[in-house]
Design a protein around this motif. Sequence first.
Motif: not given
Lengths: 336, 336, 336, 336
Positions: C77-85, C97-102, C123-127
Motif C-alpha cells: 500500500a505504500t509503494h505508490e508514494a515512494f515510487v512517485l517520489a 511487486k505489486p507496483l501499487a495496489t490498484t 518492478v520486482g516480478f522475478m519469474r
Amino acid sequence: MTLKLGVIGAGAIGQDHIRRCMQTLSGSRITAVNDINPDNAGSAVARYAADARIFDDPHALIRSDDVDAVIVTSWGATHEAFVLATIAAGKPVFCEKPLATTAEACRRIVEAEMKHGRRLVQVGFMRPYDAGYRALKATLDSGRIGEPLMLHCAHRNPRVGKNYTTDMAITDTLIHELHVLRWMLDDDYVSAQVLYPRKSGKALEHLRDPQIVLLETARGTRIDVEIFVNCQYGYDVQCEVIGELGIARLPEPSAVPLRSEAARSEAILMDWKERFIGAYDVELQDFIDGVRAGVLRGPDAWSGYCAAVAADACVAAQTSGAVTPISLPAAPAFYR
Amino acid sequence: MTLKLGVIGAGAIGQDHIRRCMQTLSGSRITAVNDINPDNAGSAVARYAADARIFDDPHALIRSDDVDAVIVTSWGATHEAFVLATIAAGKPVFCEKPLATTAEACRRIVEAEMKHGRRLVQVGFMRPYDAGYRALKATLDSGRIGEPLMLHCAHRNPRVGKNYTTDMAITDTLIHELHVLRWMLDDDYVSAQVLYPRKSGKALEHLRDPQIVLLETARGTRIDVEIFVNCQYGYDVQCEVIGELGIARLPEPSAVPLRSEAARSEAILMDWKERFIGAYDVELQDFIDGVRAGVLRGPDAWSGYCAAVAADACVAAQTSGAVTPISLPAAPAFYR
Amino acid sequence: MTLKLGVIGAGAIGQDHIRRCMQTLSGSRITAVNDINPDNAGSAVARYAADARIFDDPHALIRSDDVDAVIVTSWGATHEAFVLATIAAGKPVFCEKPLATTAEACRRIVEAEMKHGRRLVQVGFMRPYDAGYRALKATLDSGRIGEPLMLHCAHRNPRVGKNYTTDMAITDTLIHELHVLRWMLDDDYVSAQVLYPRKSGKALEHLRDPQIVLLETARGTRIDVEIFVNCQYGYDVQCEVIGELGIARLPEPSAVPLRSEAARSEAILMDWKERFIGAYDVELQDFIDGVRAGVLRGPDAWSGYCAAVAADACVAAQTSGAVTPISLPAAPAFYR
Amino acid sequence: MTLKLGVIGAGAIGQDHIRRCMQTLSGSRITAVNDINPDNAGSAVARYAADARIFDDPHALIRSDDVDAVIVTSWGATHEAFVLATIAAGKPVFCEKPLATTAEACRRIVEAEMKHGRRLVQVGFMRPYDAGYRALKATLDSGRIGEPLMLHCAHRNPRVGKNYTTDMAITDTLIHELHVLRWMLDDDYVSAQVLYPRKSGKALEHLRDPQIVLLETARGTRIDVEIFVNCQYGYDVQCEVIGELGIARLPEPSAVPLRSEAARSEAILMDWKERFIGAYDVELQDFIDGVRAGVLRGPDAWSGYCAAVAADACVAAQTSGAVTPISLPAAPAFYR
Ligand SMILES: NC(=O)c1ccc[n+]([C@@H]2O[C@H](COP(=O)([O-])OP(=O)(O)OC[C@H]3O[C@@H](n4cnc5c(N)ncnc54)[C@H](O)[C@@H]3O)[C@@H](O)[C@H]2O)c1
Ligand SMILES: NC(=O)c1ccc[n+]([C@@H]2O[C@H](COP(=O)([O-])OP(=O)(O)OC[C@H]3O[C@@H](n4cnc5c(N)ncnc54)[C@H](O)[C@@H]3O)[C@@H](O)[C@H]2O)c1
Ligand SMILES: NC(=O)c1ccc[n+]([C@@H]2O[C@H](COP(=O)([O-])OP(=O)(O)OC[C@H]3O[C@@H](n4cnc5c(N)ncnc54)[C@H](O)[C@@H]3O)[C@@H](O)[C@H]2O)c1
Ligand SMILES: NC(=O)c1ccc[n+]([C@@H]2O[C@H](COP(=O)([O-])OP(=O)(O)OC[C@H]3O[C@@H](n4cnc5c(N)ncnc54)[C@H](O)[C@@H]3O)[C@@H](O)[C@H]2O)c1
C-alpha cells in the motif's frame, strides 16, 4: 576493504575469471594482470578491468602491494613456480587445476604451505561447488541411503581433437572424478584398474576410447568410471551412488521437457563449458569470501596432491592392465 | 487340434504355467500332470485342470498318447533326465531354467537334440519375451545407437533368505543376464572377473553381497553387472547399452507418477514375481504356437548350454579373483 | 563507481535484498536504509551493511546525495508514494511487486514515468529472471513448437494461514502468472473466468480452494491456471505450453533422483522462498547493471499496470462467475 | 465347454477381435461370421477362423445354436438392432462402442436388458481394461491422494482426415474420456462447457481444433479435457487427478529411454491403434470369462447410455458456448 586480485595467465579461463570478479561476484576487483603473451593481458584488461595494471613480471605482480591474493590460470606446467612464490610472499592463491603436473611438485607445494603454517592455497576443482554434487553429497551425508558401497560414474564428451591422447583420459578427464569422488566419499583410493572395451569407430587411430577405470577405496567402496570422449551425443557427466539402503544420483542439468516429432525429450548439453558454469561463480566467490574472512574452505593443496597421486596410478594401470595400488600417506593434521 | 500338454513338477511355477495354459493362453490344454509329491499334482489338477490325468510315473506321462508336448517344471537337478526322455520320445519339451545343473548335462541334451535332427527343446528363459528387452534389442538392431561398446547392468533384490549362498549370485541371479545379454548382443562371452565391493551391513554373515561381475565378449564389448540381493529398496533390473552413437536403456516397469508428501515418485516393485509376469505368458504362448506350427523359435538348448558354461566361469572367478576365460566351441550349424 | 542504493522497508524481502547487494552481487552497496519500524532498519544495518546510514524519513533517503537509486520493499500500500517520489527525484527505483495496489495507482506511476521521459522503474516480478521460464520462452521463440494455442498452468502451495482470503488467490498468487505469462507470450489478456471445483477438506472454512482461472488472450490463446494453496504436498509451479507443433514445459527444480523404500523419487520443495531463489539474484543484478549502464530492461511499470488490470478482472470474475472482459489501452510507444 | 462366438461386422476391429479369439485368448472360438459385405466375412474366415460358418443373415447368426454369444462390430448406426435382437434371443452380446448412436437408442437397450432381467450386454469401452487406467484408479481408491478435486486431461492425435468434423471431437474422441472418467471417479456429470482456443494452422478449414471441454460432476469435481486432433507430434492421452493430498497421473506408455543427438528422449506413439492394444485382449477375455461364469463385469449398457447423454450435452455446448446441464436419472438398482 574490497579484495585486490592479481591474475597470472589471461587465456580462456583467466579472462573468464577476470570477468567474473569484475561483473558478477561480490567483494573483489582485479588490480593486476600478467601473461607471457602481453596481447592476452592487454585484451583482458581492455575488456573487463580498465583500471588494472599490466605486469611484465609475474613475480613482481605476486609481490605488489596492490595485490592481496593471486589467481593462477596459466598453463599447468607453470603452476608450481607461481604457487610457491605466492606462498613465499605469504599471500592466498587460487590455482586452477592441476595444482601441478606431477605428484612430487604437488608435494612440494603441500610442504611449503605447511611450513608457512596457515592455509593459503585453493585449487580450482569446481565440482564440489556444483549444486548437483552438493545435493548428492548432502543426500549421502543424511544417511538416507546408508553407507556407500558402489559408484557407477561416466564422463563423456561428444568428441575430442587429435591432440587428445590415451593418457589424457586420466590426466584431463578423469582427474575431475578423482577429486570430486574423494571429496564426496571422504575416503581415499587404494587401487586402480583400467579396462579397454571395444573401441568406438568414431575415435581416432591413436586413441583408446572408451575406457573403464575401476577404483577401490580404503573402506572398500568400488567405483567404476566410464570415460568416453567420442560418444557423439553430448557432454554428459553421470554419478550414481549405491548405498546399503538405496541409490542416489547426480541430477541432470535442467532442460525444457518437450513433446515433439514423436518423442518426449530434453536437451543434453554439447559443450562442457556450460555444464559447470554456475559452479565457477560459487567457487571463486568462496575463495574471495574465504580470503576476506581469513579462512579458506575450498579444495586444498592436499586434495590436489591426492588427485595427482591417483592419476599417476591410473596412468600406470592403463599400460600394465594390472590392478595398481595407490598409496598415500595419511593426511597430515594440517589438512584434516 | 488343441495342443495337449503334460506337466512334470506342479510346484510354484508349474502350477502357474498350468493356470496360464488353461485360463489365459490360446491353443493348448493340460491333459496330464506328474509330481513326486502327489499332493502338488492333485491340488494343481483340482484348481486349474479338472480333466487332466494324474500320472504317478513321469516317464509314462512323457510317452502317453494324450500328451503332445511336455513342460518340465520340477527341480533343476531333475531336468536333464526328463528332457532327454522327452527328446527320446520325439516330443517337444518346454524346460524351465536351468536346462540342467551342469554344463556337461546341458551338452548331453544338445547332443541328443542334434542327433534327433530337429529342434524339440525350449528353455524357460523368459526375458527375451519381456516387452522391455525386446524394445531394447529392437533399438540396438535398428542401428540407432551404433555398435554396442559397453553394457552397465544391475540385478537387485530387496533381500534374500539364509539359504542363498555367494555362488547363487551367479547360478540363480546372474544366470538370467548371462542368457539375455548374449541373446541381445548376438555375441559370446570370452572372459569373466568378479569384484567384491564393501559388504552391505544388511547381508547375512556368510554371504558376499553386493558383487560386480565383469564380462567381455568376443567382439570386445565390456559388460558390468552389479548383483545386489539385499538392496532393501526393491526388485530392480537395469540394463544400459552404450553404443558408438548413443545410449539405450531398459524401460522401467510402468507405474503411476505421484506427487505427494514433498516428492514426485513412482513405485518400484518389491516382488520379483511381478517383474516379468507378462513375459511368461508370451513365452509359453510362443512355445504352444511353435509346437503347433512345427517350428520352435524360443531360447534353444544351445543357449541353455552357453549360459551354463558362462556361469561355471563366473563361479570360478568368484573364488580366484582372476580374469577367467570362458571358452565355448563355435555354435553348431544346427543352432544357427 | 559502485552504485549507492537506499532501501525503504527492511522486512523479510528488504533484508534479503540488502544481504544480496552486500554479499552476492557485483557493483552496488547499500548506503541508506529506512523502515517505519526503526528496529527493522537497525537490525538490517547491523547484520549486513554496517556503513549504511539509517534514515528516519524515507523521503530524505530518496533525496540523499548518498543514494543513486532506491529499492522499495515496504508494504504494497505504500509503494505508490515512494515510487512517485523517486521518479520526482529523477532516480531509478526497484519496486517489489505489486507496483501499487490498484490499477489507477499503477496508472499514475506510468504517467509520471512517461512525463519524466526516461525509464526509471523496475518492478520486482522475478519469474522472467528464472532460468526455467527463460528456457521455456527461448523454446517458444525458437519456433520449435509453433504458435502457442493453449497453456495449462498450476500454482500450488502446501498450505496457507487464516489471513489468506479467496481474492488473494488472485492478488497474491495468480499475480505472478498474470505477469510472467504475458511476458512469455508477448500478448495481452482479453477475458477471464473463474471456476470453483469441489473444495478441499484441508482448506479453512472461509476460503474457496482450489480455483481455476481461465484466461483468453488477444491472439486467442487459452490459458487455464489451477490455484491450489492447500495442496499439502509441496510448493509447485507448473506451466505447459501447447503449440501447433509440440509441447514445451517449465523444467522441474533440480533434485537428487533417489531409489529407496520401494520408490523412485525426487524431492519437491515445500517452501516457496526456495523456488525462485536464483531469480532474485539475477533480477537485482540486472537492475544494478541497468542503472549503471543507463538502460533498464527488466519488468516495466506498464507490465505492473497490466498485471493490476488483469487481477481486477479476475477478482470480479470470482464473484460474478461470468466471463469478464479485460480491457487495456494499447501500450504507449514509450513502453514498446 | 469352449464358448462359441458369432461376429457381426468383419471390418477393421471385427477382424482384429476374430484373430484375438482364435489366436490369443483362452476359452472361446469363432463359429459364425456375418458382414453386409460378404468379402469381408470371407476374408476374415479365410485368415483366422477356417471352421467358422458365414451367415448371410445377421439375425440367423444371432439365433444359431452354434452361437453362444455375439460380438457386434458393424457400423455404429446398426448396433441398436443387433444388440436388441441378441437380448431378445437371451444371449450375451459384446457391442463395440458406441452402444448406439443416440441416447434414446441406448435407453431402449437399457430397458430391454432390464426387462430380460439379467445382464447380457458389455460395451466395447476398453480403457477401463488398460493397465495404466487401472493403476490410476487403484491409486485413487487407495485414498493415497485423498478425494479427487480436479482432473486435467488431454486426448491428442497427430492429425485427422477431412471427414472428421467438429462434433466428432465429442462423439468419436471425447467419448472415451466420457466413459472412462465416470468409471474412474464413480461419479456423474452435471454440466459441460466448450472453449475454442486459437485454431491450429494445421487444422483443415472446416474444423475447430483444438477444443477444451469443461465438465463438472455431481460431487463438484472439475474436469478439463483438451482435444487436439492435429497436434502433429503423436497420439497422446493424458490424465492427471488432483486430489486433496496429492496428484496421480496416467503412466506414459513404455518406451526405451535414449541418449542420442544432444537429447534424452523416449518415443511417443503415432498410431492410436497401438495405444490400448493390450486392453483389447483383457477386455475380450473378460467378456469370455464373464459369459462362461454367468456374470458380466465389464462396461454395462447403463454406462453406454450415460456416455451418450453426456456426449449430447457436449455437442450442444459446442454450438451454444454456454454451460450446458447434463441430466441423468439415478442409476436403476439393476445397474448398481
Ligand atoms: N577447472 C576447469 O574446469 C578448467 C577448465 C579449463 C581450464 N582449466 C585450467 O586452467 C588453466 C588454463 O587453461 P586455459 O584453457 O585458460 O588455457 P589457455 O591456453 O587459454 O590460457 C593460458 C594462458 O596462460 C598464459 N601463460 C602460459 N604460461 C605463462 C607464464 N609462464 N606466465 C604467464 N602467463 C602464461 C598463456 O599465454 C595463456 O594466455 C590450465 O591449467 C587448465 O587445466 C581448468
Ligand atoms: N523362469 C523363471 O523366472 C523361474 C522362476 C521360478 C522358478 N524357475 C525354475 O522352475 C523350476 C521349479 O521351480 P519352483 O519355484 O516351481 O519350485 P517348487 O519347489 O515350488 O516346485 C517344484 C516342484 O517339482 C516337484 N518335483 C521335484 N522333483 C520332482 C521329480 N523328480 N519328479 C516330479 N516332480 C518333482 C516338486 O515336488 C515341486 O512340486 C526350477 O528349475 C526353477 O529354477 C524359473
Ligand atoms: N517478489 C516476490 O516473490 C515477493 C516475495 C515476498 C514479498 N514481496 C513483496 O515485498 C514487499 C514486502 O514484503 P515482505 O514479505 O518483506 O513484508 P514484511 O512485512 O516482512 O516487510 C515489510 C517492511 O516494510 C516496512 N514498512 C511498512 N510500511 C513502511 C513505510 N511506510 N515506510 C517504511 N517502511 C515501511 C515494515 O515495517 C516492514 O519492515 C511486499 O510488497 C510483498 O508483496 C515480493
Ligand atoms: N473401441 C475402440 O477403440 C474402437 C476402435 C475402432 C472402432 N471401434 C468401433 O467398432 C465399430 C466398427 O469399426 P471399424 O473401424 O471396424 O469399421 P469398419 O468400417 O472397418 O468395419 C465395419 C464392418 O461392419 C460391416 N457392416 C456394416 N453394417 C453392417 C450390417 N448392417 N451388417 C453386417 N455388417 C455390417 C461393414 O461392412 C464393415 O466390414 C464402430 O462402431 C467403431 O466405433 C471401436
